[in-house]
Motif scaffolding. Sequence first.
Motif, PDB file in Angstrom:
ATOM      1  N   PHE A 234       4.976  11.184  -8.912  1.00 47.30           N
ATOM      2  CA  PHE A 234       5.978  12.069  -9.518  1.00 47.30           C
ATOM      3  C   PHE A 234       5.987  13.451  -8.855  1.00 47.30           C
ATOM      4  O   PHE A 234       6.781  14.309  -9.204  1.00 47.30           O
ATOM      5  CB  PHE A 234       5.705  12.231 -11.014  1.00 47.30           C
ATOM      6  N   LEU A 241      -0.447  20.383 -12.133  1.00 46.66           N
ATOM      7  CA  LEU A 241      -1.724  20.329 -12.850  1.00 46.66           C
ATOM      8  C   LEU A 241      -2.907  20.777 -11.995  1.00 46.66           C
ATOM      9  O   LEU A 241      -3.976  21.057 -12.521  1.00 46.66           O
ATOM     10  CB  LEU A 241      -1.996  18.898 -13.348  1.00 46.66           C
ATOM     11  N   THR A 245      -3.289  12.794  -8.215  1.00 49.45           N
ATOM     12  CA  THR A 245      -3.520  11.400  -8.606  1.00 49.45           C
ATOM     13  C   THR A 245      -2.848  10.500  -7.583  1.00 49.45           C
ATOM     14  O   THR A 245      -1.669  10.672  -7.279  1.00 49.45           O
ATOM     15  CB  THR A 245      -2.939  11.101 -10.006  1.00 49.45           C
ATOM     16  N   ILE A 264      -7.200   6.465 -21.090  1.00 50.63           N
ATOM     17  CA  ILE A 264      -7.911   7.092 -19.981  1.00 50.63           C
ATOM     18  C   ILE A 264      -9.167   6.265 -19.692  1.00 50.63           C
ATOM     19  O   ILE A 264      -9.939   5.970 -20.603  1.00 50.63           O
ATOM     20  CB  ILE A 264      -8.283   8.555 -20.323  1.00 50.63           C
ATOM     21  N   VAL A 280     -11.451   8.891 -12.353  1.00 50.18           N
ATOM     22  CA  VAL A 280     -11.045   8.940 -13.752  1.00 50.18           C
ATOM     23  C   VAL A 280      -9.532   8.730 -13.698  1.00 50.18           C
ATOM     24  O   VAL A 280      -8.881   9.201 -12.767  1.00 50.18           O
ATOM     25  CB  VAL A 280     -11.449  10.286 -14.395  1.00 50.18           C
ATOM     26  N   MET A 281      -9.009   7.963 -14.621  1.00 48.07           N
ATOM     27  CA  MET A 281      -7.639   7.481 -14.415  1.00 48.07           C
ATOM     28  C   MET A 281      -6.862   7.388 -15.717  1.00 48.07           C
ATOM     29  O   MET A 281      -7.406   6.997 -16.746  1.00 48.07           O
ATOM     30  CB  MET A 281      -7.766   6.092 -13.791  1.00 48.07           C
ATOM     31  N   ASN A 286       2.258   8.820 -19.900  1.00 46.21           N
ATOM     32  CA  ASN A 286       2.029  10.262 -19.881  1.00 46.21           C
ATOM     33  C   ASN A 286       2.929  10.998 -20.887  1.00 46.21           C
ATOM     34  O   ASN A 286       3.887  11.667 -20.496  1.00 46.21           O
ATOM     35  CB  ASN A 286       2.273  10.857 -18.489  1.00 46.21           C
ATOM     36  N   GLU A 297      -2.722   6.371 -12.792  1.00 48.56           N
ATOM     37  CA  GLU A 297      -2.857   7.654 -12.093  1.00 48.56           C
ATOM     38  C   GLU A 297      -4.334   7.951 -11.856  1.00 48.56           C
ATOM     39  O   GLU A 297      -4.952   8.659 -12.643  1.00 48.56           O
ATOM     40  CB  GLU A 297      -2.273   8.784 -12.955  1.00 48.56           C
ATOM     41  N   ALA A 325      -2.863  11.136 -24.962  1.00 50.00           N
ATOM     42  CA  ALA A 325      -2.517  12.073 -26.035  1.00 50.00           C
ATOM     43  C   ALA A 325      -1.384  12.960 -25.582  1.00 50.00           C
ATOM     44  O   ALA A 325      -1.059  13.021 -24.391  1.00 50.00           O
ATOM     45  CB  ALA A 325      -3.742  12.916 -26.373  1.00 50.00           C
ATOM     46  N   LEU A 333      -3.733  20.182 -21.698  1.00 50.75           N
ATOM     47  CA  LEU A 333      -3.743  18.898 -20.983  1.00 50.75           C
ATOM     48  C   LEU A 333      -4.720  18.977 -19.804  1.00 50.75           C
ATOM     49  O   LEU A 333      -5.563  18.094 -19.614  1.00 50.75           O
ATOM     50  CB  LEU A 333      -2.335  18.538 -20.489  1.00 50.75           C
ATOM     51  N   ILE A 337      -8.187  16.842 -19.132  1.00 48.71           N
ATOM     52  CA  ILE A 337      -8.386  15.974 -17.966  1.00 48.71           C
ATOM     53  C   ILE A 337      -9.706  16.340 -17.261  1.00 48.71           C
ATOM     54  O   ILE A 337     -10.446  15.467 -16.802  1.00 48.71           O
ATOM     55  CB  ILE A 337      -7.184  16.050 -16.995  1.00 48.71           C
ATOM     56  N   ASP A 340     -12.432  14.794 -19.182  1.00 52.64           N
ATOM     57  CA  ASP A 340     -12.484  13.363 -18.860  1.00 52.64           C
ATOM     58  C   ASP A 340     -13.245  13.149 -17.551  1.00 52.64           C
ATOM     59  O   ASP A 340     -14.034  12.216 -17.427  1.00 52.64           O
ATOM     60  CB  ASP A 340     -11.069  12.777 -18.694  1.00 52.64           C
TER      61      ASP A 340
END
Length: 369
Positions: A234, A241, A245, A264, A280-281, A286, A297, A325, A333, A337, A340
């Motif tokens: 995208f 961010l 990814t 996730i 981590v994915m 989204n 991602e 989420a 966000l 991440i 995560d």
Amino acid sequence: MAGSPASNCSNTLVDHVILDLDGTLIDTETLLDEVYAKIVWKYGKKWEWDGIGLIKRLGKRPLEVAASLVEDYELPCTADELLEESLSHVETMWSRAKALPGATRLLKHLRAHKIPIGLASNSPAKNIRSKLAYQPGWLESFKVIVAGDEVKEGKPSPEMTGVIAGKAAGMKVVAVPSIPSKIARTLYSGADSVLNSLLDFRPELWGLPPFQDWVGKALPIEPWCLGGPVIKGFGRGSKVLGIPTANLPTAALGSQLSQHVCGIYLGWAGLSNRGVYKIVMSVGWNPFFDNAAKTVEPWLLHDFPDDFYGEELRLIVVGYIRPEANFSSLELLIERIHEDAEIAKAALDLLPFSSYQDDKFLTTPLAKQ
Ligand code: ADP
Ligand code: RBF
Ligand code: MG
């Protein structure tokens, strides 16, 4: 899914559990989607995909489903004739129905703790038996099985148990919608809790013994492998961010992707000529960006000096962290991440997650597989 009669106080004590079958424990809905599509197509009508056709018929008994198909699609046959036709399609397909993520784990857990489990399904007894026959250890797990053809009225009558009936009986009800939550949300508004999948069920919140199988802050899952050339995504991972990814062509992943619940995950990535890295994915739509397609991602937890578009990327996904989420700000966000990523880095050093970094799938060139 419903717990037993319980008081409203916070330390609820549930002493038995009643489970639904289709769409809660096994994925029969993917199969039904195909069957209904085939039938209405035969009459020159177009099936409503993406869960829309299905959701209108969720929880109905076979003859009721047939009647609603005849009416809504204006089919030139009777409900009985349609039922017969659909039965000829479905009877052979139960063996293809897969256990949903977390289902076998939940049954094993409740059994191990001697919590009696009931099964309440609108499906006829014969079909329930066929469906259970393909799932090792399931039949023995249920103390009681109530089928749609063993009661006068199916769900939502309290004679059976669904979300509405469970609440009417004073039970605690946890709903796990099997089709996209945006459509399903209103249907389950009466439930005490609505989960994205059984992987998110926390028995201790209901006074049941907690699962003990989390490793670090991640849950080991049956590993799944996917791969392909890295393509453009995208275009906002790094830009918006600060988190790149590496996107894979999702059309080629097809049903693989629909089988796995959104959420996730953590795992390992192999890049030809470079090496093996922790990942981590996110898997899903989204919600923060309201994407139109389900994607994977993976963020490779390594600093690369350059892009690697076009290179063959292999992934083994080995554990689950949390559901997708929505967040009230981009900062939240991003913060989540990064959390995560820390969870993934730590958990991937532990067994069983660490063992998969040596898997040949990650490094074998395509031609040699
Ligand atoms: P896109 O929307 O095209 O996926 P991103 O901003 O998400 O763009 O950046 C992803 C790209 O960045 C990958 O395809 C890859 O070529 C490169 N990249 C560099 N470092 C990483 C990393 N650590 N993890 C994932 N991709 C990375
Ligand atoms: N997007 C969401 O909308 N909700 C999430 O909870 C979420 N979690 C993510 C977790 C990880 C580890 C990663 C790598 C991405 C996550 N994203 C999430 C996806 C993020 O929105 C996505 O990478 C960008 O949209 C880039 O396409
Ligand atoms: Mg990307």
